[in-house]
Design an enzyme around this catalytic site. Sequence first.
Site, mmCIF file in Angstrom:
data_model
loop_
_atom_site.group_PDB
_atom_site.id
_atom_site.type_symbol
_atom_site.label_atom_id
_atom_site.label_comp_id
_atom_site.label_asym_id
_atom_site.label_seq_id
_atom_site.Cartn_x
_atom_site.Cartn_y
_atom_site.Cartn_z
ATOM 1 C CB CYS A 53 29.893 31.590 -1.048
ATOM 2 S SG CYS A 53 28.514 30.969 -1.580
ATOM 3 C CB CYS B 175 28.663 15.033 -7.339
ATOM 4 S SG CYS B 175 27.855 13.554 -6.519
ATOM 5 C CB CYS C 168 29.818 28.959 -3.817
ATOM 6 S SG CYS C 168 28.869 30.317 -4.170
ATOM 7 C CB CYS D 192 29.344 11.454 -9.117
ATOM 8 S SG CYS D 192 27.794 12.118 -8.967
#
Length: 517
Positions: free
Chosen positions: A64, A407, A61, A410
């Site tokens: 973050c 992901c 992030c 994924c």
Amino acid sequence: MAVNLVLSFALAILISSSPTAVGVDATEELKEAVLTLDAGNFSEVVAKHPFIVVKFYAPWCGHCKQLAPEYEKAASILRKNELPVVLAKVDAYNERNKELKDKYGVYSYPTIKIMKNGGSDVRGYGGPREADGIVEYLKRQVGPASLKLESAEEAAHSVVDKGVILVGVFPEFAGMEYENFMVVAEKMRADYDFFHTSDASILPRGDQSVKGPIVRLFKPFDELFVDSEDFGKDALEKFIEVSGFPMVVTYDADPTNHKFLERYYSTPSSKAMLFVSFGDDRIESFKSQIHEAARKFSGNNISFLIGDVADADRVFQYFGLRESDVPLLFVIASTGKYLNPTMDPDQIIPWLKQYIVEYGNLTPYVKSEPIPKVNDQPVKVVVADNIDDIVFNSGKNVLLEFYAPWCGHCRKFALILEEIAVSLQDDQDIVIAKMDGTVNDIPTDFTVEGYPTIYFYSSSGNLLSYDGARTAEEIISFINENRGPKAGAAAAVDEKTQIDAVEEEVTSSSEPVKDEL
């Protein structure tokens, strides 16, 4: 197809693929300014601290990463000042910490919680994101819920241009009104600053002759201050929440607007968002018209926002908007999403009136990637603008994966999906497809709460979610067990049934022929 309406801008974090973190031994926890917590030590550490602040973050992030050095610096300052405040962090993206993430309602990163009395009292953090601001905010949270004002200088320093501020005016600091004010101040102190005084003449705005008890709410927007004499606890809370919220929320780089934005996107009302360059020569006209619209349509359950396109990258990416369409007005409602691009200030109210009265005549806006010009690979690419053609109206059996590019699961499943597609590519009645759920609106027919999510739509119109093992063998078996008839087969059977029925009717209704010789 109808699309999912995202009324909370805080993006939900769906499936973790991070490696498991190593637990922190309790004897080692004080070696760093910011404590590292996880599922193994969280309860133990929180329980022994009367005031601990926990940052839930994700390693990838960007926000973050920006906060991390400021948070660490604030922790060091607090420790040196020997304040009873501890700062900690949890990698909420780690699968091991999923239970903590769910328990504390972590839906966006970073999320910061204040935990008091061993974790029995948990509140959201509503303060700044830079070190000095964090320290000052937490000092206020540790001290009294409401501070006494005794001079005009103190009042000016505490109230003017400081966000939403509550000042209770009391003839004496006792009685039901004063006690309820203090209870509400303690309950809402994470989001608002509270003060009290016995002398209204020191306050910078409003009637300076009142003796009280009254509550005066100061704010840097709309009418600048509002008074209330209702000291019922529920009534006082509602007064603060309603009067302390802007008629039109501003989306820009000012951190004091963050809590307003969070509330704006999390409420269930329809959203009307005007995005314009704040450097536009017409900006004051745009502001005037959107405020007038907010007043005019206040009874229509619509929340209003004006945003500076220079600070709206995340919004535009999330909703698939284009800067070339600015100034634009974007509406999200239960009936769909609607866009009015390249508009003038005097078009705001007429278009909103049309939306309210004649929304059925407006064309809904759908976020979609461009339809691929070439789509000849074994795994077909589905976007919002072609999902009807490839999935719902194709008359074929379609396995559809919803994925996110970031992901990890994924990326692993992509190889398996390719294997399935190659294995079944000679079957003209089966389609294997994928859709990027981060850049396309997902029809409400599907429930996508994590990535990857897999659905199967049969040629006979049955929609099934797939929750089995993510192996080629299991998925191919699932497809074969649930597939419908071949394309055209159902129609042929239907036609033959109708012909047989007609022949039977003709035969049964014909009178017998008598042979006369």
